[in-house]
Design a protein around this motif. Sequence first.
Motif, mmCIF file in Angstrom:
data_model
loop_
_atom_site.group_PDB
_atom_site.id
_atom_site.type_symbol
_atom_site.label_atom_id
_atom_site.label_comp_id
_atom_site.label_asym_id
_atom_site.label_seq_id
_atom_site.Cartn_x
_atom_site.Cartn_y
_atom_site.Cartn_z
ATOM 1 N N PRO A 108 0.837 -1.198 0.000
ATOM 2 C CA PRO A 108 0.000 0.000 0.000
ATOM 3 C C PRO A 108 0.876 1.254 0.000
ATOM 4 C CG PRO A 108 0.097 -0.876 2.215
ATOM 5 C CD PRO A 108 0.860 -1.827 1.331
ATOM 6 N N ASN A 109 0.296 2.389 -0.328
ATOM 7 C CA ASN A 109 1.060 3.623 -0.391
ATOM 8 C C ASN A 109 0.944 4.429 0.899
ATOM 9 O OD1 ASN A 109 -1.546 4.448 -0.621
ATOM 10 N ND2 ASN A 109 -1.295 5.571 -2.539
ATOM 11 N N TYR A 110 0.642 3.752 1.994
ATOM 12 C CA TYR A 110 0.552 4.392 3.294
ATOM 13 C C TYR A 110 1.090 3.422 4.335
ATOM 14 C CZ TYR A 110 -3.425 1.288 3.802
ATOM 15 O OH TYR A 110 -4.204 0.175 3.855
ATOM 16 N N GLY A 111 1.323 3.916 5.530
ATOM 17 C CA GLY A 111 1.799 3.063 6.611
ATOM 18 C C GLY A 111 1.633 3.768 7.942
ATOM 19 N N TYR A 112 2.005 3.099 9.013
ATOM 20 C CA TYR A 112 1.889 3.659 10.346
ATOM 21 C C TYR A 112 3.239 4.160 10.803
ATOM 22 C CZ TYR A 112 -2.616 1.368 10.361
ATOM 23 O OH TYR A 112 -3.878 0.977 10.042
ATOM 24 N N LYS A 113 3.228 5.307 11.460
ATOM 25 C CA LYS A 113 4.444 5.868 12.033
ATOM 26 C C LYS A 113 4.815 5.064 13.265
ATOM 27 C CE LYS A 113 6.382 10.139 13.745
ATOM 28 N NZ LYS A 113 6.152 11.553 14.032
ATOM 29 N N SER A 114 6.091 4.735 13.396
ATOM 30 C CA SER A 114 6.562 3.994 14.558
ATOM 31 C C SER A 114 6.408 4.849 15.808
ATOM 32 C CB SER A 114 8.029 3.607 14.358
ATOM 33 O OG SER A 114 8.524 3.021 15.528
ATOM 34 N N MET A 115 5.968 4.244 16.875
ATOM 35 C CA MET A 115 5.776 4.936 18.142
ATOM 36 C C MET A 115 6.770 4.352 19.140
ATOM 37 S SD MET A 115 3.073 7.038 17.609
ATOM 38 C CE MET A 115 2.314 7.326 19.177
ATOM 39 N N ALA A 116 8.051 4.565 18.936
ATOM 40 C CA ALA A 116 9.087 4.011 19.807
ATOM 41 C C ALA A 116 8.887 4.479 21.242
ATOM 42 C CB ALA A 116 10.453 4.410 19.298
ATOM 43 N N GLY A 117 9.066 3.580 22.164
ATOM 44 C CA GLY A 117 8.988 3.923 23.574
ATOM 45 C C GLY A 117 7.588 3.892 24.151
#
Length: 115
Positions: A104-113
């Motif tokens: 897909p041309n979208y994704g989720y931003k990593s939420m480190a921590g």
Amino acid sequence: PDALFLSKTPTQGTLSGGTLVTIVGLFPSSPFVKSPHSFVCRFGRSGFVEATVFNLNQVSCITPRSDSPKSVEISLSFDGGNNFRSSNIWYSYQNEIEILKLTPNYGYKSMAGTS
């Protein structure tokens, strides 16, 4: 004396050239080699490029561009390009990788921590 070619890395690169190839072997020493600038690489029958000499066991060359995908023999000259020694070591030119579509041309931003 003859040179003994042992290996090279990497084994392949793109048609545009510019890949640093390192060749390992036992190469002739003085008086047969006048200077480190005497070392020249040739990829197939195309033009040749100056080699960077690390020691008499290791040289590096930057691949020239190729007009088509193919495997070519790497040859070395120890006299500035007047005579080349066959290595029986091959380098493979490959097509460039081009991404035409990503799905897909979208994704989720990593939420480190976060938990």
